[in-house]
Design a protein around this motif. Structure first.
Motif, PDB file in Angstrom:
ATOM      1  N   PRO A 110     -34.358  13.569   0.277  1.00  0.00           N
ATOM      2  CA  PRO A 110     -34.129  12.131   0.356  1.00  0.00           C
ATOM      3  C   PRO A 110     -35.404  11.349   0.051  1.00  0.00           C
ATOM      4  O   PRO A 110     -36.445  11.598   0.630  1.00  0.00           O
ATOM      5  CB  PRO A 110     -33.698  11.927   1.811  1.00  0.00           C
ATOM      6  CG  PRO A 110     -33.814  13.221   2.495  1.00  0.00           C
ATOM      7  CD  PRO A 110     -34.335  14.242   1.567  1.00  0.00           C
ATOM      8  N   SER A 112     -36.756   7.221  -0.889  1.00  0.00           N
ATOM      9  CA  SER A 112     -36.327   5.826  -0.835  1.00  0.00           C
ATOM     10  C   SER A 112     -36.233   5.280  -2.248  1.00  0.00           C
ATOM     11  O   SER A 112     -37.130   4.648  -2.754  1.00  0.00           O
ATOM     12  CB  SER A 112     -37.309   5.008  -0.018  1.00  0.00           C
ATOM     13  OG  SER A 112     -37.449   5.593   1.239  1.00  0.00           O
ATOM     14  N   GLY A 117     -29.372  -2.482  -3.638  1.00  0.00           N
ATOM     15  CA  GLY A 117     -28.210  -2.227  -2.801  1.00  0.00           C
ATOM     16  C   GLY A 117     -27.442  -0.969  -3.145  1.00  0.00           C
ATOM     17  O   GLY A 117     -26.458  -0.655  -2.504  1.00  0.00           O
ATOM     18  N   VAL A 118     -27.872  -0.239  -4.183  1.00  0.00           N
ATOM     19  CA  VAL A 118     -27.210   1.016  -4.524  1.00  0.00           C
ATOM     20  C   VAL A 118     -28.109   2.134  -4.026  1.00  0.00           C
ATOM     21  O   VAL A 118     -29.312   2.109  -4.251  1.00  0.00           O
ATOM     22  CB  VAL A 118     -27.008   1.143  -6.043  1.00  0.00           C
ATOM     23  CG1 VAL A 118     -26.281   2.430  -6.368  1.00  0.00           C
ATOM     24  CG2 VAL A 118     -26.227  -0.041  -6.563  1.00  0.00           C
ATOM     25  N   SER A 119     -27.513   3.135  -3.343  1.00  0.00           N
ATOM     26  CA  SER A 119     -28.363   4.156  -2.749  1.00  0.00           C
ATOM     27  C   SER A 119     -28.828   5.140  -3.808  1.00  0.00           C
ATOM     28  O   SER A 119     -28.385   5.129  -4.952  1.00  0.00           O
ATOM     29  CB  SER A 119     -27.624   4.875  -1.624  1.00  0.00           C
ATOM     30  OG  SER A 119     -26.969   6.001  -2.134  1.00  0.00           O
ATOM     31  N   SER A 120     -29.757   5.996  -3.394  1.00  0.00           N
ATOM     32  CA  SER A 120     -30.372   6.907  -4.354  1.00  0.00           C
ATOM     33  C   SER A 120     -29.378   7.908  -4.935  1.00  0.00           C
ATOM     34  O   SER A 120     -29.559   8.382  -6.053  1.00  0.00           O
ATOM     35  CB  SER A 120     -31.512   7.652  -3.664  1.00  0.00           C
ATOM     36  OG  SER A 120     -31.053   8.220  -2.463  1.00  0.00           O
ATOM     37  N   VAL A 121     -28.307   8.220  -4.180  1.00  0.00           N
ATOM     38  CA  VAL A 121     -27.406   9.279  -4.642  1.00  0.00           C
ATOM     39  C   VAL A 121     -26.691   8.902  -5.954  1.00  0.00           C
ATOM     40  O   VAL A 121     -26.768   9.651  -6.940  1.00  0.00           O
ATOM     41  CB  VAL A 121     -26.406   9.667  -3.536  1.00  0.00           C
ATOM     42  CG1 VAL A 121     -25.451  10.724  -4.031  1.00  0.00           C
ATOM     43  CG2 VAL A 121     -27.142  10.145  -2.307  1.00  0.00           C
ATOM     44  N   ARG A 181     -23.215  18.242   3.141  1.00  0.00           N
ATOM     45  CA  ARG A 181     -23.036  16.945   2.504  1.00  0.00           C
ATOM     46  C   ARG A 181     -22.931  17.075   0.985  1.00  0.00           C
ATOM     47  O   ARG A 181     -22.177  16.340   0.347  1.00  0.00           O
ATOM     48  CB  ARG A 181     -24.177  16.001   2.886  1.00  0.00           C
ATOM     49  CG  ARG A 181     -24.139  15.598   4.357  1.00  0.00           C
ATOM     50  CD  ARG A 181     -25.305  14.716   4.738  1.00  0.00           C
ATOM     51  NE  ARG A 181     -25.244  13.422   4.086  1.00  0.00           N
ATOM     52  CZ  ARG A 181     -24.444  12.437   4.466  1.00  0.00           C
ATOM     53  NH1 ARG A 181     -23.655  12.611   5.491  1.00  0.00           N
ATOM     54  NH2 ARG A 181     -24.430  11.301   3.836  1.00  0.00           N
ATOM     55  N   LEU A 257     -20.024   6.907  -9.306  1.00  0.00           N
ATOM     56  CA  LEU A 257     -19.361   5.992  -8.363  1.00  0.00           C
ATOM     57  C   LEU A 257     -18.529   6.743  -7.319  1.00  0.00           C
ATOM     58  O   LEU A 257     -18.603   6.445  -6.133  1.00  0.00           O
ATOM     59  CB  LEU A 257     -18.464   5.008  -9.130  1.00  0.00           C
ATOM     60  CG  LEU A 257     -17.698   3.976  -8.300  1.00  0.00           C
ATOM     61  CD1 LEU A 257     -18.655   3.103  -7.492  1.00  0.00           C
ATOM     62  CD2 LEU A 257     -16.833   3.094  -9.193  1.00  0.00           C
ATOM     63  N   GLY A 258     -17.746   7.716  -7.776  1.00  0.00           N
ATOM     64  CA  GLY A 258     -16.797   8.328  -6.843  1.00  0.00           C
ATOM     65  C   GLY A 258     -16.921   9.830  -6.693  1.00  0.00           C
ATOM     66  O   GLY A 258     -16.088  10.457  -6.042  1.00  0.00           O
TER      67      GLY A 258
END
Lengths: 333, 354
Positions: A110, A112, A117-121, A181, A257-258
Motif C-alpha cells: 500500500p 499513498s 478521490g480515486v484510490s491507488s488500486v 483481498r 472500475l469493477g
C-alpha cells in the motif's frame, strides 16, 4: 426488414431492457427504502439514510455496473471479430492480467497514491492494463509492418500466463489478509461508494465507445479475413489497430472500475448473436445495452441475496448467465 | 483476514498434542528394521546406526532423505531427534510458526527455549534475531530439524508438516484460533506442556484481571452499536471487510461495552456494502489498519474517507477511529492492550453519542 429498421428495433428493445434494469436496480436491495423519504428535500441529506442508500450506495453501483457490463460486452464483440475467434474475450490479450497485476501490487504494497478521490488500486490496475496493451502491441508489430492477429493472440496468451505467475508470486509474498483481498478483487466488486471512480473511468470508456461507433462495418469485413477486407477497400492495419486499442481501453477502464468480472465479455456477445444475428451493426449496440442490463441485474442479486454480506458479482455472472446461455443455445437448434 | 485467521480451523476447535509414536511406522511395524524398545533402553540415547550406514554422515542429509523417502522415513532413526524419554520431559528447544503462540511462550517465561520463529513473528523484539522457519504455507522442515527442535508449534491445519515432524521424532503443538478466552486457555495449556504451569497461570490471571476491569468499567453504561472494520481500499470506502460475530476482536468489542453491529453473522469477517453499513447505523466505527506503521496523515485520510456516509451516526458524531498495530492481528497476550485501546474509543464518547 431493412437494416435501419432492424437496428432501430434492436436498440429499442435492448434499450428498454437496460433502462428498465437501471431504473429498477436502485429501488431494490437489502434494506427497504422509502422513495418518498429519498426525494424529500425537507430532510437534510446528512440526516436522511434513505436518500444516502439511494444516492451514495445504490445509484453509483448501478451506473458502474451498466458501464462495466456494456464495456466488457462490446470489447468482447470487438476482440472476437478482430481475432476471428469465437473464444476470444476482453481478457484474452492480457489486458485484465495486467490490470490485476497492478491491483495486486497496490493492495499488497500500500502506497499513498490516491489521486483526486480515486484510490491507488484502480489507478494501479488501469496503469497495469495500459502496460499490458503496450507490450502486446509492441510484440505484434515487431516482426513486420502492420498487426499480426496470430502474433497478437499468442503474445496476449503468453503475457496472460506470465502476468498470472507474477500475480501468484506477489500473492505468495503477501500476508493472508492481503492475499484474501487480492483474491476477492479478482471476483469483481461494483460497490464504488460514490461517483468519483465512475467519473474517473468515464472518459476512457466514452472514447472507446466513440471508436466502436465507427467500427461495425469494418468488423463485418474483417471477420471475412484480412485479404477479403482489403479487397473491399478496408485499411486493414489501421482498422485492426483502432479495434485493438479501443477494445483494450474499454476493458482497462472497466476492469479498473469493477474488477475483472468474468463471463460477460465472452458470453454476452454470443447471447446477443443468438438473438439478433451476427451483423455487427446490430450486435455491437445490442451487446452494449444487453451487457449493461445483465450486469446491473447480477449486481442487484449480489448485494441482496446474502445481505449484509456481498456475494461477489463475478461469481453470479457465470452462475446465472451460464444456464441462460445454454437455454438460448438449445432453443435455437 | 488476519494472519492467523486465514486458516480454517478444524471443526473440533481443539488443540492436539501429538506424540511421534502415533505416526511412527516403526511402532506400527511396517519397517524391516526394528529398534530395541525394551524399557531399560529408555532414558539413554538411541545408538546411532552409523556403523550400518557409514555413507550417511550428516544428519541434514538424513533429514532430506526422510523428506524424500517418506514411507521409509521411520526407519531412518539415526537423526538426532529426541530420545523417547524426552517426550515426557518438558521440551528444551521450541520452534513456533504461530506469532500468537510465540508471544505466549515469552509471556510465560519460556522465551529462552524458543530457537526458531515464523516469518511473520515480530514480537517481542528478541524474536527478530531468531532464525525464521517459514509460516503456514511454507514451513521449512529442514530448518526445524536443523535447529534440533524438540517441540514445534504449528497451525492446526498443517497436517502434513505435523506428520513429517513426528516421523523424525519432533513433538508438535497444534494451535487453532478461537475467541478471546482461547488466548488464556492456550497459555495455560502451553504452561503445562513446557513445565511452566505457575508462570502461565500467573500470566493468564493477569490478563484476565485486566479484561475483568474493562468489563466492570463498561457495566451499566450504554452499549454503542459498533462497526469493526478489518480493511478497505486505502482512502476510499471500497471493499470493506468487517467483523462478524466470531473471533477475538468481536469478543473484545462486546466485552468492553460495544455491540458489534454484525454480531448475528456467524463468520469472522464479511465483505459488506456501503448500503449495509448505512442500514446498520453504527454509532462507533473502528477502522483497523494492519501491518505497516500508520502516519498521522494517513490516519486523517482514512478517517475522512468515511465522510461520504454522513447518515451513519458514527460519522456524524465524529466517532470514527482508525487504530493501527499488529496487536490487533495477533491473538497473543497483547490482545489485552488492544482491548484497552478499543475500550478507550468505545467508552470515550459513550455519553455524548446518544
Amino acid at each position: 426488414m431493412s437494416l435501419k429498421r432492424r437496428v432501430f428495433l434492436t436498440v429499442l428493445v435492448f434499450g428498454l431492457a437496460a433502462l428498465g434494469a437501471c431504473t429498477l436496480a436502485p429501488l431494490v436491495g437489502s434494506t427497504p427504502v422509502s422513495l418518498r423519504r429519498v426525494f424529500d428535500r425537507s430532510i437534510p441529506f446528512a440526516e436522511n439514510p434513505d436518500a444516502q442508500i439511494f444516492f451514495v450506495a445504490r445509484l453509483p453501483r448501478t451506473v458502474a455496473a451498466a458501464l462495466v457490463g456494456s464495456a466488457l460486452a462490446t470489447a468482447g464483440v470487438v476482440f472476437q471479430a478482430l481475432l476471428r475467434n469465437p473464444l476470444a474475450t476482453p481478457f484474452t490479450l492480457g489486458v485484465s492480467a495486467g490490470a490485476a497485476l497492478g491491483a495486486m501490487l497496490a493492495i499488497t504494497f500500500p502506497v499513498s497514491l490516491a489521486f483526486a478521490g480515486v484510490s491507488s488500486v484502480p489507478i494501479a490496475s488501469f496503469a497495469g492494463a495500459l502496460g499490458a496493451v503496450a507490450i502486446v502491441y509492441a510484440l505484434s508489430t515487431v516482426r513486420r509492418q502492420g498487426l499480426s492477429t496470430e502474433v497478437l493472440l499468442l503474445a496476449g496468451i503468453t503475457l496472460n500466463a506470465f502476468f498470472s505467475s507474477l500475480i501468484l508470486f506477489i500473492q505468495y509474498l503477501a500476508d493472508f489478509s492481503q492475499t484474501f483481498r487480492t483474491v476477492r478483487w479478482l471476483m469483481g466488486d461494483l460497490d464504488v461508494a460514490g461517483y468519483t471512480p465512475i467519473l474517473a473511468s468515464l472518459p476512457f470508456t466514452l472514447l472507446a465507445f466513440a471508436v466502436f461507433a465507427w467500427l461495425p462495418r469494418v468488423l463485418n469485413l474483417l471477420t471475412l479475413g484480412a485479404d477479403a477486407a482489403a479487397a473491399r477497400g478496408v485499411d486493414v492495419v489501421r482498422s485492426q489497430r483502432l479495434a485493438f486499442f479501443s477494445a483494450s481501453l474499454a476493458t482497462g477502464a472497466a476492469v479498473s472500475l469493477g474488477g475483472p468480472v468474468g463471463f460477460i465479455g465472452i458470453i454476452v456477445p454470443h447471447m446477443v448473436r443468438l438473438m439478433v444475428g451476427s451483423d455487427h451493426r446490430v450486435v455491437l449496440p445490442a451487446s452494449a445495452l444487453f451487457g449493461a442490463a445483465f450486469l446491473v441485474g447480477c449486481d442487484v442479486l449480489s448485494r441482496s441475496v446474502m445481505s449484509p454480506m456481498e456475494l461477489p458479482v463475478g461469481i453470479l455472472t457465470a452462475m446465472i448467465g451460464g444456464p441462460f446461455f445454454l437455454w438460448l443455445l438449445l432453443r435455437q437448434r | 483476514m488476519r494472519r492467523d485467521h486465514a486458516v480454517t480451523p478444524p471443526p473440533d476447535g481443539s488443540e492436539r498434542l501429538a506424540t511421534p509414536a502415533a505416526a511412527d511406522p516403526v511402532a506400527k511395524g511396517d519397517c524391516e528394521w526394528r529398534p530395541s524398545r525394551s524399557p531399560e533402553r529408555q532414558g539413554r540415547p538411541r545408538p546411532l546406526r552409523r556403523t550400518r550406514r557409514p555413507g550417511i554422515r550428516s544428519w541434514v542429509t538424513v533429514a532430506m532423505t526422510a523428506m524424500v523417502l517418506l514411507p521409509a522415513a521411520g526407519c531412518e532413526r539415526s537423526s538426532p531427534g529426541p530420545s523417547r524419554a524426552a517426550q515426557t520431559s518438558p521440551p528444551t528447544r521450541i520452534v513456533s510458526v504461530v506469532p500468537a503462540v510465540t508471544e505466549m511462550l515469552f509471556a510465560i517465561g519460556a522465551g529462552p527455549l524458543v530457537v526458531g520463529v515464523g516469518s511473520y513473528d515480530t514480537w517481542p523484539p528478541e524474536v527478530r534475531s531468531l532464525p525464521k522457519i517459514g509460516a503456514l504455507l511454507d514451513p521449512d522442515i529442514e530448518r526445524i530439524i536443523g535447529l534440533r527442535a524438540d517441540l514445534a508449534v504449528l497451525h492446526g491445519s498443517q497436517d502434513d508438516v505435523r506428520a513429517q515432524l513426528e516421523r523424525v521424532g519432533i513433538r508438535t503443538f497444534s494451535y487453532t484460533l478461537g475467541g478471546l478466552d482461547n488466548v488464556m486457555g492456550t497459555m495455560r495449556r502451553l504452561g503445562t506442556l513446557v513445565g511452566r504451569e505457575r508462570e502461565a497461570e500467573e500470566a493468564a490471571r493477569g490478563l484476565e484481571r485486566r479484561l475483568e476491569a474493562l468489563k466492570q468499567r463498561a457495566a451499566g453504561r450504554p452499549r454503542p452499536r459498533t462497526l469493526l472494520v478489518f480493511g478497505h481500499d486505502p482512502g476510499t470506502l471500497r471493499s470493506i471487510d468487517a467483523s462478524g460475530g466470531i473471533g477475538f476482536l468481536h469478543d473484545i468489542v462486546e466485552l468492553v461495552g460495544g455491540e458489534n453491529v454484525y454480531r448475528g453473522e456467524r463468520r469472522e469477517s464479511l465483505r459488506v456494502s456501503t448500503e449495509a453499513i448505512i442500514a446498520a447505523a453504527p454509532e462507533v466505527i473502528i477502522d483497523l489498519r494492519y501491518g505497516h506503521s500508520v502516519s498521522e496523515e494517513e490516519l486523517k485520510r482514512e478517517r475522512e474517507a468515511w465522510n461520504v456516509l454522513p447518515a451513519v451516526p458514527a460519522v456524524r458524531a465524529g466517532r470514527v477511529y482508525v487504530l493501527g498495530g499488529d496487536r490487533f492481528v495477533v491473538p497473543g497476550p497483547r490482545v489485552v492492550d488492544a482491548a484497552e485501546e478499543i475500550a478507550r474509543v468505545i467508552m470515550s464518547g459513550g455519553e455524548v453519542a446518544r
